[in-house]
Design an enzyme around this catalytic site. Structure first.
Site, PDB file in Angstrom:
ATOM      1  N   GLY A 195       6.198   4.655  -7.481  1.00  0.00           N
ATOM      2  CA  GLY A 195       5.124   4.192  -8.347  1.00  0.00           C
ATOM      3  C   GLY A 195       4.120   5.247  -8.739  1.00  0.00           C
ATOM      4  CD  GLU A 196       1.644   6.078  -6.036  1.00  0.00           C
ATOM      5  OE1 GLU A 196       0.929   5.264  -6.661  1.00  0.00           O
ATOM      6  OE2 GLU A 196       2.470   5.720  -5.192  1.00  0.00           O
ATOM      7  CG  ASP A 324      -2.536   3.071  -5.113  1.00  0.00           C
ATOM      8  OD1 ASP A 324      -1.593   2.654  -5.803  1.00  0.00           O
ATOM      9  OD2 ASP A 324      -2.357   3.675  -4.036  1.00  0.00           O
ATOM     10  CD1 TRP A 494       2.164   3.812   8.437  1.00  0.00           C
ATOM     11  CD2 TRP A 494       0.205   3.053   7.663  1.00  0.00           C
ATOM     12  NE1 TRP A 494       2.186   3.952   7.072  1.00  0.00           N
ATOM     13  CE2 TRP A 494       0.983   3.494   6.573  1.00  0.00           C
ATOM     14  CE3 TRP A 494      -1.060   2.531   7.419  1.00  0.00           C
ATOM     15  CZ2 TRP A 494       0.531   3.435   5.252  1.00  0.00           C
ATOM     16  CZ3 TRP A 494      -1.515   2.471   6.114  1.00  0.00           C
ATOM     17  CH2 TRP A 494      -0.715   2.920   5.050  1.00  0.00           C
TER      18      TRP A 494
END
Length: 591
Positions: A195-196, A324, A494
């Site tokens: 996506g970046e 984002d 995470w």
């Protein structure tokens, strides 16, 4: 006794005998029952609904203190980095993926390697957020997993030999693939990453036996889907919410994969951020009124027909997204206190949403992290009530034309919750959500699309909100949004969570601690130091009458790469690559 009955009896007896022949191939019925079976883990999410709940009760609040290591397996070599995988367990073998697109088969009793597959990646791959892989999928006699050069590979379960190897997208343009595939009715369903880089999100379904494409569904309006090799329908309506040609590089990557709701026969995939991040550029010259600037279907959840790839419904969590706040986070089916079939999803934007399972309609949303700045609330219509002064400024209106007004936004772009999977307990009625309390300085910059180059149009620095903690494991009541308890951790969380009918919640920390909490109170009941930060996803199963728990340890992922000031706080943590497997010995189960 006729030969059919004799064969059936022999099969039943054979499955119960030690040293019997290998089990039959994995079927659709096996996958459908994975959430309730206890001897296998066949799917990512411990069931295609991704509840990550085990009905096993052998291990409980009283005896979890007796959980001990059974074996440990090293992923070895110099290829470490982040290990975000969830292992699978089938027919006496554990299958686990690792960084740099590798996969191992491990003997479940001894921890000995049976075979290893290395994807042999080409030069020039463009992974956004570390070289991780989140897991595999099993069906028939094959195991399937994706690679960083945007391919999907089918391997023989017993030998690791390649059955087929298919291209999802062109890695030189910024595409990659890191999620675990999803298998429904003989179709291998995949998303994409990148996506970046100004790519276009898409969901693809392939025949599990041959790897041939059955359908494709782009996630950005204006792009055409396919069915059986021919154009099917356009996604959305051309230029309805995107101006000009910006939809052609619109983002919306489906990088976390999806879930499957059998009750409504619906695939649910999330779509990531629109490209570029600069929302002013994406909507230049377009009045932001009604839904004109929403940039569908980025930052959305999509309900998709698994047979045809048609979009059945959509819900956009962050219209006109500018921070984002990807919309990819997992969507988990559950039944609320009144017996209604609902979905729960904890968005990167900091709000926990409940949706109707029939049509994806908004039910309610509540904040699950503190001090959210970008929106006042989620309105009764399901749309955010923005704090417009907390949107990064338009660089075209800046004096130098180079940097828009900088603002401090909460949560940071890494989200109130990022990829790390939550779990749900039908027993307690609570979601267990790994979250982080952080914000960011963020500003917009001019940007022009170039194939294969980063396409952000923004700069940022992440900062912790509180001195004593960043990570927060929260137990959330989806009926009310109330947070029943919170377990704080100094560094960001995470990795994924798992919970059991024995009243336990398992998760790991970047400090290397693998922990079990009381599902009702959040009290810590057990902990084990694995030697490296945990960003993996725990599982549990029953073997020879004993309950086992396993997790992959190995620090990495997006935080050390993108975490700004937070990354500096955890730069002392060691990388690694180990599969840790624990068991509760029979003689200690009653203690």
């Amino acid at each position: 006794m006729n030969r059919f009955v004799m064969a059936a009896v022999a099969a039943v007896l054979g499955m119960g005998l030690a040293g019997a022949a290998a089990r039959a191939e994995v079927t659709e019925a096996d996958l459908a029952g994975d959430a309730t079976s206890t001897g296998d883990v066949l799917t990512n999410g411990m069931g295609r609904g991704l509840q990550r709940f085990s009905p096993l009760e052998t291990l409980n609040k009283t005896n979890v203190k007796n959980l001990v290591p059974a074996w440990a397996f090293s992923l070895g070599g110099e290829k470490q980095r982040g290990q975000e995988s969830q292992p699978l367990v089938y027919d006496g073998v554990m299958y686990v993926t690792g960084s740099y697109s590798r996969l191992w088969a491990i003997d479940l009793k001894t921890g000995k390697e049976l075979w290893q597959f290395d994807a042999r990646l080409p030069e020039g791959i463009l992974p956004c957020c570390d070289v991780i892989n989140r897991g595999a999928a099993i069906f028939g006699s094959n195991i399937y997993f994706g690679t960083l050069d945007a391919r999907i590979v089918a391997l023989d379960l017993k030998t690791g030999d390649v059955k087929w190897n298919k291209k999802i997208a062109e890695y030189k343009e910024g595409y990659s693939y890191t999620a675990a595939p999803l298998i429904v009715n003989g179709l291998v369903v995949t998303g994409n990453s990148g996506g970046e880089f100004g790519i276009v999100g898409e969901v693809q379904a392939r025949d599990a036996e041959t790897g041939e494409l059955v359908w494709t569904r782009p996630t950005i309006e204006g792009h055409m889907g396919t069915l059986n090799g021919k154009d099917s329908t356009m996604t959305g309506e051309l230029n309805a919410t995107w101006p000009g040609d910006l939809w052609k590089t619109g983002g919306g990557a489906t990088w976390l994969g999806g879930s499957y709701d059998a009750d409504t026969d619906t695939l649910v995939f999330g779509a990531g951020n629109p490209s570029p991040w600069n929302s002013h550029l994406r909507n230049a010259g377009t009045p932001v009124e009604g839904n004109k600037g929403d940039n569908l279907y980025a930052a959305s959840r999509l309900g998709i027909d698994p047979k045809t790839g048609e979009i059945k419904w959509h819900y956009q969590t962050t219209p006109r997204e500018g921070w984002d706040f990807d919309g990819v986070n997992e969507v988990v089916p559950f039944v609320d206190k009144d017996g209604n079939k609902r979905f729960g999803t904890a968005d990167r934007n900091g709000f926990f949403y409940v949706l109707n399972r029939e049509d994806g309609a908004f039910v309610h949303a509540t904040p699950f992290v503190k001090d959210i700045t970008w929106a006042k609330e989620i309105g009764k219509d399901g749309r955010p009530v923005y704090n417009e002064d907390n949107r990064p400024g338009d660089p075209s209106k800046a004096a130098d034309g180079e940097k828009g007004e900088q603002i401090f936004a909460v949560p940071s772009f890494l989200g109130g919750k990022n990829w790390m999977p939550m779990s749900y307990s039908p027993k307690t009625g609570l979601f267990y959500v790994p979250s982080n309390e952080w914000g960011m300085d963020i500003w917009n910059e001019p940007i022009t699309y170039k194939k294969g180059a980063a396409y952000l149009g923004a700069g940022f620095t992440i900062k912790p909100l509180f001195e004593d903690y960043i990570g927060s494991m929260k137990a959330i009541d989806p009926n009310t949004g109330d947070i029943k308890w919170e377990y704080k951790n100094p560094s960001p969380l995470w990795g994924g969570t798992m919970n059991t009918a024995g009243g336990l919640v398992f998760f790991g920390t970047p400090e290397g601690e693998f922990k079990a909490l009381d599902a009702d109170s959040g009290e810590e009941l057990w902990s084990f130091q694995t030697g490296s930060g945990i960003v993996g996803q725990p599982i549990t199963w029953d073997q020879d009458g004993e309950q086992y728990v396993s997790v992959v340890s190995g620090w990495g992922g997006a935080v050390p790469l993108w975490g700004g000031e937070v990354a500096k706080k955890v730069n002392y943590l060691n990388q690694g690559g180990m599969v840790w497997t624990f068991k509760l010995p029979k003689q200690m189960a009653s203690n």
